[in-house]
Design an enzyme around this catalytic site. Structure first.
Site, mmCIF file in Angstrom:
data_model
loop_
_atom_site.group_PDB
_atom_site.id
_atom_site.type_symbol
_atom_site.label_atom_id
_atom_site.label_comp_id
_atom_site.label_asym_id
_atom_site.label_seq_id
_atom_site.Cartn_x
_atom_site.Cartn_y
_atom_site.Cartn_z
ATOM 1 N N ASP A 167 0.815 -1.221 0.000
ATOM 2 C CA ASP A 167 0.000 0.000 0.000
ATOM 3 C C ASP A 167 0.850 1.274 0.000
ATOM 4 O O ASP A 167 0.666 2.158 0.835
ATOM 5 C CB ASP A 167 -0.946 0.016 1.205
ATOM 6 N N ASP A 188 -0.377 -4.498 -3.775
ATOM 7 C CA ASP A 188 -1.422 -3.473 -3.932
ATOM 8 C C ASP A 188 -0.846 -2.075 -3.745
ATOM 9 O O ASP A 188 -1.439 -1.220 -3.065
ATOM 10 C CB ASP A 188 -2.541 -3.706 -2.910
#
Length: 336
Positions: A167, A188
């Protein structure tokens, strides 16, 4: 991402070069007129102290200049009524390669209540431009840990570096541009729910991992404007890392209306032939996704792509994503 959807991985990668060669621009080694100065001979010793000294009520444009150095702190820019520009000292403003300013810390969701509060830079003000600053979260594998939390409209990041593991960039809401920048991560590492984000001329460096995902867009309905476009960029293993062929996917759907396009982007063989991945086997979330590609090149662009993705017949334009007036707030000199 949120703790309930965290997916933890391991790491690996080889070198990422700047995607395009620009004519070098002049360096920026002293504060532009009127800027608050941090570090060096400046009045402020920390970035946050300069941010706190900004006027919250003035509508006149404000700016901060950060002298070369490493600043070990977390920075929160609250909503302002004015435009704000933050400059990092650099020997070459045209890309991230001459950057001399790093802001770094290591918060994660092990010790913070949500994604936003882990970020090295929490950017909550609209009409923000950030130039030539390295934003690093050192937490590493094991927890969500952001380099940037971008929570407002009309934000632009030019010649910056963003380094994390899981992230790295939260592109959460508003319209945003990331240009001539370097973005590094494994899980991600470009994610968010409502933002419209245009990535132009960026180098995406993937870390050593058995499996990894570049994007996790969380668009949850047809009415949600979220849209990520990665344009004219490069994907390769991060410097000093070794990544197995096919270890990475261009994205997976955090929510089932996820919308991401990669176009005119060079991809090494770190990208899996399928290109895109379901969220997980029992919860694919692919029924309403828009995952598309146009004119990508390199070994990672080849192969039979996932059935829920498509090829476009033409490139997506910045005006389609950002609106016809995007040049009124974007530094177009950094766009391809």
């Amino acid at each position: 991402m949120l703790p309930s959807i965290a997916f933890v991985l391991t790491l690996a990668a080889s070198a990422v070069a700047a995607p395009t060669t620009l004519a070098p621009r002049a360096g920026r080694t002293s504060p532009p007129s009127g800027c608050l100065a941090v570090g060096g001979s400046g009045k402020y010793k920390t970035v946050q102290s300069a941010v706190d000294a900004l006027s919250a009520s003035s509508t006149a444009a404000q700016c901060i200049f950060i002298a070369k150095g490493t600043y070990k702190e977390q920075v929160y820019i609250k909503p302002l009524k004015s435009a704000l520009t933050v400059y990092g000292e650099t020997t070459d403003t045209s890309s991230y390669t001459g950057n001399t300013v790093t802001i770094t810390q290591g918060k994660s969701q092990d010790d913070a209540p949500n994604n936003d509060e882990t970020a090295t830079l929490r950017a909550w003000t609209p009409n923000l431009k950030v130039y030539n600053i390295n934003l690093v979260n050192t937490r590493g594998q094991g927890s969500q840990a952001l380099a940037l939390s971008a929570y407002a409209d009309k934000q632009g990041y030019y010649g910056c570096q963003f380094k994390g593991y899981q992230d790295t960039i939260l592109a959460q809401q508003g319209s945003q541009v990331y240009a001539k920048s370097y973005i590094e991560g494994a899980t991600d590492f470009i994610f968010g729910q409502k933002a419209i984000a245009w990535f132009d001329g960026c180098s995406l460096g993937v870390l050593t991992a058995s499996v990894g995902y570049i994007t996790a867009n969380g668009r949850d309905s047809d009415s949600n404007p979220s849209y990520y476009v990665i344009n004219n960029s490069k994907i390769a293993a991060a410097p000093g890392n070794t990544v197995s062929a096919g270890a990475y996917y261009l994205g997976r759907p955090w929510r089932n209306f996820s919308r991401v396009v990669f176009q005119k982007t060079s991809m090494t063989n770190v990208i899996n032939a399928a290109g895109w991945k379901v969220w997980n086997t029992d919860d694919p979330r692919t029924d309403k996704v828009t995952y598309a590609e146009y004119a990508n090149t390199g070994d990672g662009s080849k192969g039979t792509r996932a059935s829920f993705s498509k090829k476009l017949s033409a490139a997506v334009s910045p005006s389609t994503v950002l609106g016809s007036d995007y040049k009124s707030w974007v530094d177009a000199a950094y766009l391809s």
